[in-house]
Design a protein around this motif. Sequence first.
Motif, PDB file in Angstrom:
ATOM      1  N   VAL A 111       0.846  -1.187   0.000  1.00  0.00           N
ATOM      2  CA  VAL A 111       0.000   0.000   0.000  1.00  0.00           C
ATOM      3  C   VAL A 111       0.890   1.249   0.000  1.00  0.00           C
ATOM      4  N   LEU A 112       2.057   1.148   0.634  1.00  0.00           N
ATOM      5  CA  LEU A 112       2.961   2.275   0.809  1.00  0.00           C
ATOM      6  C   LEU A 112       4.398   1.767   0.861  1.00  0.00           C
ATOM      7  N   ILE A 170       2.433   0.670  -7.073  1.00  0.00           N
ATOM      8  CA  ILE A 170       2.327   0.927  -5.633  1.00  0.00           C
ATOM      9  C   ILE A 170       1.775   2.339  -5.463  1.00  0.00           C
ATOM     10  N   LYS A 171       0.618   2.466  -4.828  1.00  0.00           N
ATOM     11  CA  LYS A 171      -0.140   3.729  -4.835  1.00  0.00           C
ATOM     12  C   LYS A 171       0.496   4.869  -4.052  1.00  0.00           C
ATOM     13  N   HIS A 172       1.234   4.566  -2.991  1.00  0.00           N
ATOM     14  CA  HIS A 172       1.771   5.627  -2.137  1.00  0.00           C
ATOM     15  C   HIS A 172       3.267   5.438  -1.928  1.00  0.00           C
ATOM     16  N   PHE A 173       3.994   6.564  -1.969  1.00  0.00           N
ATOM     17  CA  PHE A 173       5.441   6.550  -1.752  1.00  0.00           C
ATOM     18  C   PHE A 173       5.807   7.759  -0.902  1.00  0.00           C
ATOM     19  N   TRP A 174       6.637   7.539   0.105  1.00  0.00           N
ATOM     20  CA  TRP A 174       7.174   8.632   0.915  1.00  0.00           C
ATOM     21  C   TRP A 174       8.690   8.577   0.857  1.00  0.00           C
ATOM     22  N   ARG A 175       9.295   9.749   0.762  1.00  0.00           N
ATOM     23  CA  ARG A 175      10.754   9.871   0.845  1.00  0.00           C
ATOM     24  C   ARG A 175      11.061  10.714   2.066  1.00  0.00           C
ATOM     25  N   GLU A 193       1.658  10.405  -4.382  1.00  0.00           N
ATOM     26  CA  GLU A 193       0.577   9.481  -4.684  1.00  0.00           C
ATOM     27  C   GLU A 193       0.638   9.153  -6.172  1.00  0.00           C
ATOM     28  N   LEU A 194       0.294   7.928  -6.515  1.00  0.00           N
ATOM     29  CA  LEU A 194       0.359   7.467  -7.889  1.00  0.00           C
ATOM     30  C   LEU A 194      -0.767   8.087  -8.722  1.00  0.00           C
TER      31      LEU A 194
END
Length: 193
Positions: free
Chosen positions: A110-111, A137-142, A156-157
């Motif tokens: 999910v993330l 993958i719908k959500h990514f945080w850096r 967000e994708l």
Amino acid sequence: MEPEALPDWVIPPPGGFTADDFLRMRGLPRHTELIDGSLVFMSPQRRWHSRVINLFWVQLDRQAPEGLRAEREMAVRLAKRQVPEPDVMVVTAEAYDEGPATYHLPEGLVLAVEVVSPDSEERDRGTKPAKYAAAGIKHFWRVEEDEGRAVVYVYELDPGTASYVPTGIHHDRLKLTVPFDIDIDLNAVGSRP
């Protein structure tokens, strides 16, 4: 006395390693990733990096609704020659409990969260997010370090372009409603969760 034989993974095959090759390898250093068919070895983590991973892993797992779990530093088989290892991820409970024992598949994520280190800047800012997006993958945080403080860049994708779009930059507090209700005090890096 004969010299010790080198492991099979020291010399890549023509065209690079596949995910199948990579997942069968033994004796690799911890946190080795497969990016574009090449093995990528991680340097030892700095304290700040480790503390941020711990904070996000604990808080995301604690705040995740039923049906989701947080996991840290587990391989994700994205494509034929791509097996990165996000620092933290949120996966479905099914993927957490019933998926392969040594890696996840992208449909269970999910993330994905990457905590940037000096040796991983280019991969964490460009290469890996592009591959996560391509895998759906719908959500990514850096997460970046700014004078010892955590700054979170949230993406967000966009399904129309299959790429990430920025949705916010968070400095002291990460408060979101997607992928679920999340509230993390970013000043807690280094303190006990």
